[in-house]
Design an enzyme around this catalytic site. Structure first.
Site, PDB file in Angstrom:
ATOM      1  N   HIS A 137       5.307   6.395  -0.568  1.00 32.19           N
ATOM      2  CA  HIS A 137       6.161   5.239  -0.829  1.00 32.19           C
ATOM      3  C   HIS A 137       5.349   3.953  -0.776  1.00 32.19           C
ATOM      4  O   HIS A 137       4.270   3.896  -0.185  1.00 32.19           O
ATOM      5  CB  HIS A 137       7.322   5.181   0.175  1.00 32.19           C
ATOM      6  CG  HIS A 137       6.881   5.008   1.592  1.00 32.19           C
ATOM      7  ND1 HIS A 137       6.451   6.054   2.384  1.00 32.19           N
ATOM      8  CD2 HIS A 137       6.803   3.885   2.376  1.00 32.19           C
ATOM      9  CE1 HIS A 137       6.134   5.601   3.581  1.00 32.19           C
ATOM     10  NE2 HIS A 137       6.328   4.293   3.605  1.00 32.19           N
ATOM     11  N   HIS A 140       0.823  -1.208   0.000  1.00 32.29           N
ATOM     12  CA  HIS A 140       0.000   0.000   0.000  1.00 32.29           C
ATOM     13  C   HIS A 140       0.860   1.262   0.000  1.00 32.29           C
ATOM     14  O   HIS A 140       2.046   1.224   0.322  1.00 32.29           O
ATOM     15  CB  HIS A 140      -0.900   0.032   1.239  1.00 32.29           C
ATOM     16  CG  HIS A 140      -0.125   0.124   2.515  1.00 32.29           C
ATOM     17  ND1 HIS A 140       0.405  -0.988   3.141  1.00 32.29           N
ATOM     18  CD2 HIS A 140       0.242   1.189   3.284  1.00 32.29           C
ATOM     19  CE1 HIS A 140       1.052  -0.625   4.236  1.00 32.29           C
ATOM     20  NE2 HIS A 140       0.981   0.703   4.348  1.00 32.29           N
TER      21      HIS A 140
END
Length: 364
Positions: free
Chosen positions: A299, A222
């Site tokens: 990220h 995720h």
């Protein structure tokens, strides 16, 4: 929320607890069968017939209910009156606690009644019922439920209704939002963005290999939009649904595969914080009135680890590039957004739980 700019009529009601609601509905059904009148949800009106745009009313309602607690109320008399709205009702004691609760809504909507406000719980609406029959309805109500004139209950829910004061059938009235005030305990939640299924499977395969070799917990791949925000269950679901409404997929492009010093930054792809991605991320921050307490870097993590030495983190980076040579330049559309209940102190991630997943491609 994108809504109509046309002003429409709305009302805000307080509802009793479920046991009282069932009791009152049973009484109302009997009275309506005997004396006529339309069906409606038992309620205590907080604001009646206010004209707002759709966006305005939802924004103000959401602000008004945030963090609100249940309030106890008691009725002091069963009364019949001359109008449609006051045919038969319990007059509610206007305690200082109830007054504060109601005037909280008035302040949020910059509204005051144009009449002498009396909190009440109606059992019967009727336009043409003669006065003598209104008195009979009162007597009949006390026969059916002898303690109805002195009931006490907590207001546990608040609802937003679209109403029309000219519609005395009540058939056009529509409940838009219901908020449970008992769900006031705050928990930790996070909002993540997910890649499409093919990318998800590719990343999961890489993660499984890295975790098998270097350790670390399993977690769903995720991009964190909001991490570790404390909200009530009702608040977080309401804000999440408002944030995802009409949201479109957005492109995510990796810049580099990076290893870092912390549990959360053990190994990850740093993403380009494009204007498009920034707008989407900050859209969620705005809905939750939240800003990170750190320098936010979007990220996609591949490995979490608390104790892995620095040289092993570098090895994990090298191993990832051996297993998937182009992982550092991975690009994909963010097609899903999920709401998780998380616990930043649980580094096993075993207590983390997905609550809602929204497919953004459905908004195209």
């Amino acid at each position: 929320m994108v809504g109509s700019t046309e002003k429409q009529e709305y009302s805000i009601w307080a509802l009793p607890s479920e046991d009282v609601l069932v009791r009152v509905k049973k009484l109302m059904a009997s009275l309506q069968a005997e004396f006529g009148g339309p069906e409606f949800e038992p309620h205590l009106t907080i604001i009646g017939a206010i004209w707002q745009t759709e966006d305005e009313v939802h924004k103000k309602f959401n602000a008004a209910v945030e963090g609100l607690k249940p309030v106890d109320v008691s009725s002091e008399a069963l009364v019949y009156g001359p109008s449609f709205w006051t045919c038969l009702y319990d007059k509610i004691t206007y305690s200082s606690e109830l007054r504060e609760f109601i005037e909280h809504f008035w302040a949020k909507f910059d509204w005051k009644p144009s009449f002498a406000y009396t909190p009440h719980l109606s059992f019967l609406y009727h336009e043409t019922l003669p006065q003598v029959d209104r008195k009979k309805a009162k007597e009949r109500a006390l026969e059916l439920d002898e303690a109805i004139a002195s009931i006490s209950f907590p207001i546990t829910r608040v609802v937003l209704y679209k109403t029309d004061a000219t519609d005395l059938t009540t058939k056009s009235w529509k409940k838009l939002v219901e908020v449970d005030l008992t769900k006031t305990e705050k928990n930790e939640y996070s909002i993540w963005a997910l890649p499409p299924e093919d990318v998800l499977q590719r990343v999961k395969k890489l993660m499984a290999a890295l975790q098998g070799e270097f350790g670390g917990p399993d977690f769903e791949p995720h991009i964190t939009f909001i991490g570790a925000i404390w909200q009530t269950e009702e608040e977080v679901h309401r804000k999440f649904q408002a944030a995802v409404k009409g949201l479109k997929p957005v492109q995510a492009n990796s810049e580099a595969l990076v290893y870092g010093p912390s549990f959360w930054t053990c190994l990850y792809n740093k993403l380009n914080f494009s204007d498009e991605l920034r707008n989407t991320v900050e859209h969620f921050w705005s809905h939750f009135n939240w800003k990170p307490s750190f320098a936010y870097t979007p990220h996609l993590s591949f490995l979490y680890h608390e104790t892995l030495p620095q040289e092993e983190r570098k090895k994990a980076q090298e191993r990832a590039l051996e297993l998937d040579k182009t992982i550092a330049t991975l690009s994909f559309p963010i097609t899903r957004v999920v709401l998780y209940q998380t616990d930043a102190t649980d580094l096993t991630t075993k207590s983390w739980k997905k609550l809602v997943e929204v497919d953004l491609t459905a908004n195209n």
